[in-house]
Each structure stands twice: as structure tokens, then as C-alpha cells.
Design a protein around this motif. Structure first.
Motif, PDB file in Angstrom:
ATOM      1  N   GLY B  83       0.781  -1.173   0.030  1.00  0.00           N
ATOM      2  CA  GLY B  83      -0.074  -0.054  -0.155  1.00  0.00           C
ATOM      3  C   GLY B  83       0.874   1.212  -0.249  1.00  0.00           C
ATOM      4  N   LYS B  84       2.232   1.227  -0.020  1.00  0.00           N
ATOM      5  CA  LYS B  84       2.818   2.311   0.292  1.00  0.00           C
ATOM      6  C   LYS B  84       3.358   2.717  -1.357  1.00  0.00           C
ATOM      7  CE  LYS B  84       4.553   2.743   5.000  1.00  0.00           C
ATOM      8  NZ  LYS B  84       4.310   1.237   5.387  1.00  0.00           N
ATOM      9  N   SER B  85       3.808   4.155  -1.205  1.00  0.00           N
ATOM     10  CA  SER B  85       4.264   4.377  -2.777  1.00  0.00           C
ATOM     11  C   SER B  85       5.657   3.942  -3.091  1.00  0.00           C
ATOM     12  CB  SER B  85       4.317   6.036  -2.714  1.00  0.00           C
ATOM     13  OG  SER B  85       5.444   6.493  -1.788  1.00  0.00           O
ATOM     14  N   LEU B  86       5.932   3.961  -4.232  1.00  0.00           N
ATOM     15  CA  LEU B  86       7.339   3.246  -4.450  1.00  0.00           C
ATOM     16  C   LEU B  86       8.248   3.906  -4.135  1.00  0.00           C
ATOM     17  CD1 LEU B  86       7.454   1.697  -8.264  1.00  0.00           C
ATOM     18  CD2 LEU B  86       7.108   0.676  -5.956  1.00  0.00           C
ATOM     19  N   GLU B  87       8.304   5.386  -3.921  1.00  0.00           N
ATOM     20  CA  GLU B  87       9.488   6.119  -3.616  1.00  0.00           C
ATOM     21  C   GLU B  87       9.656   5.970  -1.933  1.00  0.00           C
ATOM     22  OE1 GLU B  87       7.343  10.658  -3.006  1.00  0.00           O
ATOM     23  OE2 GLU B  87       7.931   9.953  -5.173  1.00  0.00           O
ATOM     24  N   ASP B  88       8.657   5.770  -1.145  1.00  0.00           N
ATOM     25  CA  ASP B  88       8.752   5.396   0.084  1.00  0.00           C
ATOM     26  C   ASP B  88       9.414   3.977   0.452  1.00  0.00           C
ATOM     27  OD1 ASP B  88       7.981   7.729   1.052  1.00  0.00           O
ATOM     28  OD2 ASP B  88       5.860   7.093   1.768  1.00  0.00           O
ATOM     29  N   VAL B  89       8.747   2.846  -0.488  1.00  0.00           N
ATOM     30  CA  VAL B  89       9.146   1.647  -0.339  1.00  0.00           C
ATOM     31  C   VAL B  89      11.053   1.420  -0.410  1.00  0.00           C
ATOM     32  CG1 VAL B  89       9.220  -0.430  -1.597  1.00  0.00           C
ATOM     33  CG2 VAL B  89       6.929   0.528  -0.601  1.00  0.00           C
ATOM     34  N   GLU B  90      11.279   2.202  -1.597  1.00  0.00           N
ATOM     35  CA  GLU B  90      12.380   2.093  -1.974  1.00  0.00           C
ATOM     36  C   GLU B  90      13.722   2.598  -0.734  1.00  0.00           C
ATOM     37  OE1 GLU B  90      13.785   2.852  -6.312  1.00  0.00           O
ATOM     38  OE2 GLU B  90      12.514   4.367  -5.724  1.00  0.00           O
ATOM     39  N   LYS B  91      12.816   3.558   0.177  1.00  0.00           N
ATOM     40  CA  LYS B  91      13.941   3.774   1.230  1.00  0.00           C
ATOM     41  C   LYS B  91      13.974   3.031   2.611  1.00  0.00           C
ATOM     42  CE  LYS B  91      12.835   8.373   0.052  1.00  0.00           C
ATOM     43  NZ  LYS B  91      11.609   9.440   0.039  1.00  0.00           N
ATOM     44  N   ILE B  92      13.238   1.669   2.440  1.00  0.00           N
ATOM     45  CA  ILE B  92      13.016   0.709   3.369  1.00  0.00           C
ATOM     46  C   ILE B  92      14.439   0.358   3.654  1.00  0.00           C
ATOM     47  CG2 ILE B  92      12.203  -1.104   4.392  1.00  0.00           C
ATOM     48  CD1 ILE B  92       9.589  -0.525   2.863  1.00  0.00           C
ATOM     49  N   THR B  93      15.145   0.291   4.786  1.00  0.00           N
ATOM     50  CA  THR B  93      16.501  -0.407   4.715  1.00  0.00           C
ATOM     51  C   THR B  93      16.403  -1.692   5.594  1.00  0.00           C
ATOM     52  OG1 THR B  93      16.811   0.768   6.979  1.00  0.00           O
ATOM     53  CG2 THR B  93      17.459   1.985   5.003  1.00  0.00           C
ATOM     54  N   ARG B  94      17.429  -2.448   5.563  1.00  0.00           N
ATOM     55  CA  ARG B  94      17.528  -3.685   6.438  1.00  0.00           C
ATOM     56  C   ARG B  94      17.308  -3.418   7.979  1.00  0.00           C
ATOM     57  NH1 ARG B  94      22.300  -7.622   5.021  1.00  0.00           N
ATOM     58  NH2 ARG B  94      21.904  -7.973   2.825  1.00  0.00           N
ATOM     59  N   ASN B  95      17.833  -2.288   8.231  1.00  0.00           N
ATOM     60  CA  ASN B  95      17.586  -1.755   9.842  1.00  0.00           C
ATOM     61  C   ASN B  95      16.031  -1.511  10.138  1.00  0.00           C
ATOM     62  OD1 ASN B  95      19.827  -2.155  11.030  1.00  0.00           O
ATOM     63  ND2 ASN B  95      20.834   0.006  10.461  1.00  0.00           N
ATOM     64  N   ASP B  96      15.321  -0.952   9.118  1.00  0.00           N
ATOM     65  CA  ASP B  96      13.874  -0.612   9.478  1.00  0.00           C
ATOM     66  C   ASP B  96      13.207  -1.949   9.661  1.00  0.00           C
ATOM     67  OD1 ASP B  96      14.454   2.054   8.909  1.00  0.00           O
ATOM     68  OD2 ASP B  96      13.819   1.954   6.749  1.00  0.00           O
ATOM     69  N   VAL B  97      13.712  -3.015   8.681  1.00  0.00           N
ATOM     70  CA  VAL B  97      12.820  -4.289   8.778  1.00  0.00           C
ATOM     71  C   VAL B  97      13.072  -4.854  10.222  1.00  0.00           C
ATOM     72  CG1 VAL B  97      12.580  -6.535   7.934  1.00  0.00           C
ATOM     73  CG2 VAL B  97      12.861  -4.501   6.525  1.00  0.00           C
ATOM     74  N   ALA B  98      14.391  -5.015  10.723  1.00  0.00           N
ATOM     75  CA  ALA B  98      14.871  -5.175  11.820  1.00  0.00           C
ATOM     76  C   ALA B  98      14.234  -4.819  12.898  1.00  0.00           C
ATOM     77  CB  ALA B  98      16.327  -5.403  12.040  1.00  0.00           C
ATOM     78  N   GLU B  99      14.386  -3.303  12.911  1.00  0.00           N
ATOM     79  CA  GLU B  99      13.541  -2.468  13.934  1.00  0.00           C
ATOM     80  C   GLU B  99      12.162  -2.738  14.142  1.00  0.00           C
ATOM     81  OE1 GLU B  99      13.985   1.984  14.608  1.00  0.00           O
ATOM     82  OE2 GLU B  99      16.024   1.392  13.628  1.00  0.00           O
ATOM     83  N   SER B 100      11.296  -3.110  13.012  1.00  0.00           N
ATOM     84  CA  SER B 100      10.008  -3.560  13.139  1.00  0.00           C
ATOM     85  C   SER B 100       9.905  -4.613  13.648  1.00  0.00           C
ATOM     86  CB  SER B 100       9.503  -3.329  11.643  1.00  0.00           C
ATOM     87  OG  SER B 100       9.576  -2.257  10.946  1.00  0.00           O
ATOM     88  N   LEU B 101      10.877  -5.421  13.651  1.00  0.00           N
ATOM     89  CA  LEU B 101      10.631  -6.890  14.318  1.00  0.00           C
ATOM     90  C   LEU B 101      11.027  -6.761  15.831  1.00  0.00           C
ATOM     91  CD1 LEU B 101      11.921  -9.249  11.608  1.00  0.00           C
ATOM     92  CD2 LEU B 101       9.687  -9.215  12.281  1.00  0.00           C
ATOM     93  N   GLY B 102      11.249  -5.532  16.129  1.00  0.00           N
ATOM     94  CA  GLY B 102      11.799  -5.512  17.635  1.00  0.00           C
ATOM     95  C   GLY B 102      12.970  -6.013  17.788  1.00  0.00           C
ATOM     96  N   GLY B 103      14.040  -6.065  16.653  1.00  0.00           N
ATOM     97  CA  GLY B 103      15.180  -6.444  16.771  1.00  0.00           C
ATOM     98  C   GLY B 103      15.531  -8.002  16.463  1.00  0.00           C
ATOM     99  N   LEU B 104      16.755  -7.996  15.834  1.00  0.00           N
ATOM    100  CA  LEU B 104      17.104  -9.529  15.575  1.00  0.00           C
ATOM    101  C   LEU B 104      18.508  -9.675  16.318  1.00  0.00           C
ATOM    102  CD1 LEU B 104      16.681  -9.357  11.487  1.00  0.00           C
ATOM    103  CD2 LEU B 104      15.438 -10.723  13.233  1.00  0.00           C
ATOM    104  N   PRO B 105      18.751 -11.160  16.554  1.00  0.00           N
ATOM    105  CA  PRO B 105      20.067 -11.257  16.934  1.00  0.00           C
ATOM    106  C   PRO B 105      21.211 -11.001  16.071  1.00  0.00           C
ATOM    107  CG  PRO B 105      18.554 -13.343  17.021  1.00  0.00           C
ATOM    108  CD  PRO B 105      17.880 -12.192  16.371  1.00  0.00           C
TER     109      PRO B 105
END
Lengths: 403, 135
Positions: B83-105
């Protein structure tokens, strides 16, 4: 700009998919460690609270402890057809293996060649790699697809500089049991010391130091329902070994440090109560599991079917990864292990699985199930019900899951 | 296991698993030898966002072979991007993913956190198909 963080509203009041926390866990990781037997605990308790003396003290309190220690030594010696003075107590399998390998290496400075295999436990391999850096030459024998050492290669590799051959008895990952007798015979004929790591096979497979021509044998307690932190090394009479821990002359100067009497006594109790009946029971359950899992598409058994530890099952599943299998099993309160890279600190797939010829991408999909005398038929049935569903689900997520 | 509850949830019940037939973009990253492979499929739509007509991720699905962290990060990135715009989606980083998950080992941050890369590959693939130059 606002950070792109996903707030998962469903996480409020989140609960794990486990049906109920009350479901008792099914522990099928007994090659890692085992539950301590109640009778072992009871025996140890006395040596913590009542016979707590130092076995080296000359007063009665010391004598009580000493008596327990020596009684335990006899039990363990008898179990492998050795003499009590040939048993040295240690802190466990890792220390025993280190003492055997480095201790023999240091005592044989003029013979700087050791032969081992590619499927040893990490503590043997890392002790050997360390010796390599100190100038020793190490030969790592190949194994065949079932994990057996080629005795002809062993014969070829032995030379006038070989001080020691160290070969694991029952493999901790794939359960393959080596033919100690024929290896021992070769080593004895060539007058080379033979060490075996019998941590996984002890009380499960026949161990007879005389019949099998063994010079050094590593044993430990926590794989056989004894306490952690206790092991032993059998050192045949007359073999010179350099101690790793110098101390107050304990264990005939071969291993310094106040003896862990409660642990040793518990170890001996665990050996005493181990029975052949349990081995038979585990074998039956093992075969039930193997036959059940073999029905799953793309599942392949690792190791030998016949010469296999009574409690070991190891499979690879095509197209999926082992840590994920273990994770899903854990959600069902079933505890198992894997040789996948993701589960290891080194991020390398299991060296044992690679040694038997698996490709790294196959080795990632491995699952080890290891039983104990406490494993029940009901638990096995639960595993066999749950596992195919897990494999199916992971394959539905995987791009290599097939149809 | 050493994962937190959010990771376990996305691992046990991953969102948006599957493939999209006639996907507008496909991103494939990872290597079976390393044990982690992710395929991300996207369908792109157009809609008015903040008064401008923008391209957005209309649908997104994934297929992943890998450990719990690999599956959880794949699931999470689809949840973030949908549902997000491509320009926003392109800015998603690995860290954003990890942070959204509440952190990874820490050990999982590198090898199993490939989801952001897979999505970026999918967008690249979409633009390539449309003849738009990637920078």
C-alpha cells in the motif's frame, strides 16, 4: 521523513501459537544433553551435604569422600573392562578429549603426527587444529557416505612419526558407530596409540578396552542422565601423558584440582543404572521414527541404518532450512537440533554432513532427533504427526518447495 | 529460541506468502549455499497520494527458504511495503525491517536480513521491464 516502521497492532495481547503453555515439552535433543536421573541426584545430594570432605584430606571427612570417589572409579573402570587406576576424572568430554590429544602430543615430541577424522566433535578438531599451529602434522581421514572411516586409508596414513590415532566411536550428529575393534587392531599392530571419543556411545554400545585394543577413551556423564561438568579419560596403564592442569597431585598427577566427588559419584550411579533394556527400547522408537519420516517426500536419512546409535535420527529435507524446522517444532514444544549454518555460531553448515558428501545447500536442511530412556511411544507419535505438517508448511513458503 | 515474540509471530504465521502470477517485478536474492534465498513479487498500481498520482505497491508476496529470521524479515517487509508509494518503499532499509521486528540477534543481521534487498531488486526489475533507467 517519518521512519518506515511497521506497527503491528495485532501484537497487543500477543500469544505464541502454542495451544497451551501447560503442554509438557517433548525433549528429543538427548545428544546435546540429558535429564539427570532422580537416583543420580539422590546419590549426589549426600556428597554435597554429608560426605562433603576433600578426598585428599586425611581425616574421616576426607576418607568418606575418598571412599565414594574410589567406589565410583571402580564402577566406571568395570564398565569398560579397565582397571580403576586407569580412570582419570575430568570436567567432561571436552577436557578428556583435550587431555588425550594434547597430553599424548606433548609426551611424544619426537613424533609430531596425529591421525583423526573429518567427523570428530569440535573439541577434537579444534585441539588438532591448535596443535597444527604448534607444528604438528594432522591427517583428517575421509569417511564414506554413511560416515565410516576407511581402514585402508588409515593404514596408508600411518607413518613412523604417528603418535596417536583419534577416532570418534558413535558420531554425535549422524549416529554412525565405527568398528573400534578393527581400528584398534591396526593401531596395536603398528604400535600406535588409539584414542576414541565415546561420549555418545557410552552405555549404549559395547566398550571393552581390552577386546577393542583401546589406549585412551573419553567418557562423560551428562549424556547418560548424569550431571554436567564430569567426565573421565581412560588411560591404559603405562601410557605417559602430560597433564593439562597441574595441581596438588590429584588423579595420580594426571589432572590437578580437587575432585568433583558429588559429580563423580553421580556419574557412576548413572553408569550403574544404565541398562540394555533401555537401549532396546530406544532402538525400537528410533526405527519407528526413521520409518515414519522416510515417508515424507524429499526426506533422506543421514548415516548408517544398521550400525547406528540407538538414540540417533538424522534427516535432511529438500528445499527447506533446518533452523526453521527446529523453530516450528519448538512452537509445538518439541526440542530437536539441526546442523544448518544458521544454528551455528560459525555460520557454517555441519562439517559432519559435508564430510559424508552432502552439498552445503543440503546440509542446511538437516534435523537431528535424539532419544533417551525417557522418550515414550506417545511422544514419538506426536512428533510423527507434527513433523510432516511442518515440512509441508515450510515447503509452501520456500521457492524450492516443489509441489 | 533466541528470537523475540514479534519475530516468532512473523515466522510462525508469515504474511503474504506466495507468488504473484504476471508480477510487475520480481526480486531474487540470496544463495542456497548460504542457506537463505528470498523471492519477492510485486504488483504496482497507481493512485492519488497527497494530491499527486503515484505508483504504489498494490500487492506483494514472497517465497523464502531460510531460517526463522529470514522468514520473519520476508513477512515483515511485505507488511511494511503493502500500500505504500514506490518512493517510500525504496527507502526501506535492512535496519527498518529489523527494528519493526523489535530487533534481531546480531548474528542474523547480515545473512538473514535480505528482505529489503529483495524488495529493491523487485522494484529494479519492474522499472527495467518498463524501460525506466535504474540509477
Amino acid at each position: 521523513m517519518k521512519k518506515l516502521i511497521y506497527m503491528d497492532t495485532e501484537n497487543r495481547g500477543f500469544s505464541v501459537s502454542r495451544k497451551s503453555e501447560k503442554i509438557k515439552e517433548i525433549y528429543l535433543d538427548n545428544a546435546a544433553t540429558t535429564k539427570v536421573d532422580e537416583r543420580v541426584l539422590k546419590e549426589m545430594e549426600k556428597y554435597h551435604s554429608e560426605y562433603y570432605g576433600n578426598a585428599s584430606s586425611i581425616h574421616d571427612k576426607g576418607e568418606e569422600a575418598k571412599s565414594g570417589l574410589e567406589k565410583a572409579r571402580k564402577i566406571i573402570a568395570n564398565s569398560i573392562n579397565a582397571s580403576p587406576e586407569e580412570i582419570v576424572f575430568t570436567s567432561g568430554g571436552t577436557e578428556s578429549n583435550n587431555l588425550a590429544i594434547k597430553g599424548i602430543a606433548f609426551s611424544n615430541q619426537n613424533k609430531k603426527h596425529i591421525i583423526t577424522t573429518k567427523i570428530e566433535h569440535d573439541c577434537v578438531l579444534n585441539a588438532c587444529k591448535w596443535l597444527e599451529k604448534q607444528g604438528w602434522k594432522i591427517t583428517y581421514l575421509e569417511v564414506n557416505s554413511e560416515g565410516f572411516v576407511d581402514v585402508e586409508q588409515l593404514k596408508r596414513e600411518i607413518n613412523e612419526n604417528t603418535a596417536l590415532v583419534s577416532i570418534i566411536h558413535g558420531n554425535n550428529e549422524i549416529g554412525t558407530v565405527q568398528d573400534l575393534e578393527s581400528i584398534g587392531k591396526i593401531c596395536r599392530e603398528k604400535n600406535i596409540l588409539f584414542h576414541t571419543d565415546a561420549c555418545q556411545s557410552y552405555t549404549k554400545e559395547n566398550l571393552d578396552v581390552k577386546k577393542q585394543n583401546l589406549d585412551l577413551v573419553t567418557l562423560n556423564a551428562h549424556k547418560i542422565h548424569g550431571p554436567k561438568g564430569v567426565g573421565a579419560l581412560y588411560i591404559r596403564n603405562g601410557i605417559k601423558i602430560t597433564p593439562l592442569a597441574h595441581g596438588g597431585g590429584q588423579e595420580k598427577g594426571k589432572r590437578g584440582g580437587t575432585e568433583n566427588v558429588p559429580g563423580v559419584v553421580g556419574f557412576a550411579k548413572a553408569v550403574e543404572i544404565a541398562s540394555e533394556k533401555e537401549v532396546g527400547k530406544m532402538k525400537k522408537l528410533r526405527d519407528k521414527i526413521i520409518n515414519g519420516i522416510e515417508k515424507i517426500r524429499g526426506a533422506k536419512l543421514n548415516g548408517s541404518r544398521e550400525k547406528r546409535l540407538c538414540n540417533n535420527i538424522n534427516f535432511v529435507f529438500k528445499g527447506i532450512e533446518g533452523e526453521a524446522i527446529v523453530g516450528y517444532l519448538n512452537e509445538h514444544r518439541i526440542c530437536c537440533s539441526t546442523g544448518s549454518a544458521c544454528s551455528s555460531k560459525s555460520l557454517e553448515p555441519s562439517h559432519v554432513l559435508l564430510a559424508i558428501g552432502l552439498k552445503p545447500e543440503e546440509a542446511h536442511g538437516s534435523l537431528r532427533i535424539s532419544l533417551s530412556k525417557y522418550t515414550t511411544k506417545k511422544e514419538v507419535e506426536k512428533l510423527l504427526k507434527v513433523l510432516p505438517m511442518i515440512i509441508k508448511k515450510l515447503r509452501s513458503i520456500s521457492p524450492f518447495g516443489g509441489n | 529460541m533466541e528470537y523475540n515474540k514479534i519475530v516468532i509471530k512473523h515466522f510462525s504465521h508469515p504474511k503474504n506468502v506466495g507468488e504473484i502470477k504476471n508480477a510487475d517485478g520480481i526480486g531474487k536474492v540470496g544463495n542456497p549455499v548460504c542457506g537463505d534465498v528470498m523471492h519477492v513479487y510485486i504488483k504496482i498500481g497507481k493512485k492519488k497520494m497527497k494530491g499527486k498520482e503515484k505508483e504504489f505497491v498494490k500487492d506483494i508476496k514472497f517465497k523464502t527458504m531460510g531460517c526463522a529470521a529470514a522468514i520473519a524479515t520476508s513477512s515483515m517487509i511485505t507488511a511494511i511495503a503493502k500500500g505504500k508509494s514506490l518512493e517510500d518503499v525504496e527507502k526501506i532499509t535492512r535496519n527498518d525491517v529489523a527494528e519493526s521486528l523489535g530487533g534481531l540477534p546480531p548474528i542474523k543481521m547480515h545473512c538473514s536480513n535480505l528482505a529489503a534487498d529483495a524488495l529493491r531488486e523487485a522494484i529494479k526489475n519492474y522499472r527495467k521491464k518498463r524501460g525506466v533507467k535504474n540509477d
